[in-house]
Design a protein around this motif. Sequence first.
Motif, PDB file in Angstrom:
ATOM      1  N   VAL A  71      17.183  35.058 -10.949  1.00 50.05           N
ATOM      2  CA  VAL A  71      16.518  36.283 -11.391  1.00 50.05           C
ATOM      3  C   VAL A  71      15.114  36.370 -10.804  1.00 50.05           C
ATOM      4  N   THR A  72      14.409  35.246 -10.742  1.00 50.34           N
ATOM      5  CA  THR A  72      13.065  35.237 -10.159  1.00 50.34           C
ATOM      6  C   THR A  72      13.092  35.654  -8.695  1.00 50.34           C
ATOM      7  N   LEU A  73      14.034  35.108  -7.926  1.00 45.56           N
ATOM      8  CA  LEU A  73      14.132  35.462  -6.512  1.00 45.56           C
ATOM      9  C   LEU A  73      14.540  36.921  -6.336  1.00 45.56           C
ATOM     10  N   LEU A  74      15.417  37.402  -7.206  1.00 40.55           N
ATOM     11  CA  LEU A  74      15.808  38.809  -7.132  1.00 40.55           C
ATOM     12  C   LEU A  74      14.621  39.724  -7.411  1.00 40.55           C
ATOM     13  N   ALA A  75      13.812  39.362  -8.391  1.00 36.84           N
ATOM     14  CA  ALA A  75      12.647  40.188  -8.725  1.00 36.84           C
ATOM     15  C   ALA A  75      11.708  40.278  -7.533  1.00 36.84           C
ATOM     16  N   ARG A  76      11.524  39.172  -6.834  1.00 40.48           N
ATOM     17  CA  ARG A  76      10.655  39.189  -5.656  1.00 40.48           C
ATOM     18  C   ARG A  76      11.252  40.044  -4.551  1.00 40.48           C
ATOM     19  N   ALA A  78      13.021  38.479   0.898  1.00 39.40           N
ATOM     20  CA  ALA A  78      12.545  37.099   0.860  1.00 39.40           C
ATOM     21  C   ALA A  78      13.592  36.147   1.421  1.00 39.40           C
ATOM     22  N   GLU A  79      13.118  35.022   1.930  1.00 39.62           N
ATOM     23  CA  GLU A  79      14.025  34.007   2.458  1.00 39.62           C
ATOM     24  C   GLU A  79      13.832  32.701   1.703  1.00 39.62           C
ATOM     25  N   GLU A  80      13.439  32.816   0.443  1.00 37.80           N
ATOM     26  CA  GLU A  80      13.173  31.632  -0.349  1.00 37.80           C
ATOM     27  C   GLU A  80      14.478  30.997  -0.815  1.00 37.80           C
ATOM     28  N   HIS A  81      14.400  29.721  -1.073  1.00 35.86           N
ATOM     29  CA  HIS A  81      15.562  29.047  -1.645  1.00 35.86           C
ATOM     30  C   HIS A  81      15.094  27.985  -2.625  1.00 35.86           C
TER      31      HIS A  81
END
Length: 334
Positions: A304-309, A318-321
Motif C-alpha cells: 500500500v505504501t508503494l502504491l501511494a507513492r 516508482a521503481e522501489e522494492h
Amino acid sequence: MTIIDVARAAGVSRQTVSNALNSPEVVREETRRHVLEVIERLGYRASQAARQMRTGRSRLIAIRIDPGDPGGDGISGTVLDTFLHGLTETAARGGYRVMLYTAADDRTEIATFEELLGSFEPDAFVLTATHHDDIRASWLLRRRLPFVAFGRPWSELPDARHPWVDVDGAAGTEAATRHLLAAGHRRIGFIGWPPGSGVGDDRRAGWARAIAEQELPADALSRAVEDGIENGGHAARDLLAADPGVTALVCASDSLALGALNAAGSLNAAGSLAVTGFDDTPVARAVGLTSVRQPLAEAAAACVTLLARALDDSESPAEEHVLLQPSLMVRRSG
C-alpha cells in the motif's frame, strides 16, 4: 448530512475533513481521529461518485484471487487470504477499498484489467503469483498504470522495473536448514516444486546454500513435485527409500511437509525424521510443524505504501522494492 455539516461539528475546515478521508497522511493523527469520531457520531457517508468526479480517483485497488482447486488441500490458499486481510485493513486506513477479481491465467487477467478499467476505473492493481516472463507487468507498464507486485519480477526483462514487495524465501529455507544442522542432522533432504518456479527455485537455493557451506553431500537429496500433501508423501517415500540415511527434510510448503510427515509415520520413522515446512499455515500450527513464517501483514502494508507513492507521481512510476525477512517457527516436528 454533508461534509460542511461534519466540518462545522468538528470545528475544522471543509478541506481538513476532505483530507482526513482522502489524504490522511497530510493530517495530524489527533485531528484525523477527531474528524473520524465526528463522522461516526453523525453517520456521515461520503458520496463515492462525487468524490471520484472531484478528484479523478476511484479509491479502488484491484487484486486477483485464485479461483481455487476443488480437489486441493486448501492449505496454500490461506497465505493469500492472510495477505488480502492485511491489504484490505491497510488500504482502508488510507481511504482505499480493495476490489477482488478472478482469472485463470495471464491473458485472462489482462482482459479483466481492460474490463475493470472500463467499468470501475480502479486507481491501481496489485499483482500476485509473479513468475518468469510475466506479461501482466509489461502490459501495465506500457500503459503507465500504477501497480505493485507481491513477488519479485523473476525474469530480467528490459521493462521488468517496477515496485514490488517480496519475502526472502531462500533466507527462510536456509534458516530451516541451519536449524536442523545445529540439531545434529547431516543428511538433510529437500522437497520442492519443479524447476522454473521463481519462488520454488528461490526456496531450494537457500537449502542448497546451507548444505554447500557445510561441505555436506547434496546430490540426489532433493525431489521436485507439484504442490500437495499426497505429492509430498510420495516424494518423501521415494527419497527415504533411495537414501535411508536421510534424517531431516526441508520442504518448500506446508502441504509438502505434511505429506512428508504422513510418509514418515507410515514408514515408522516419525520419531527420527525431522521435517520443516514453509508458510506457517494454521494447519502447521495445529500439528506442531516447524515452519517458515512470512510477514504477510508487513508485506501488505508495504504494498500500500508503494502504491501511494506511485499514485502521487503517476507520470514517473516508482521503481522501489522491499525484500522482507521471514522467521522460523520451531515446533516439535523439527
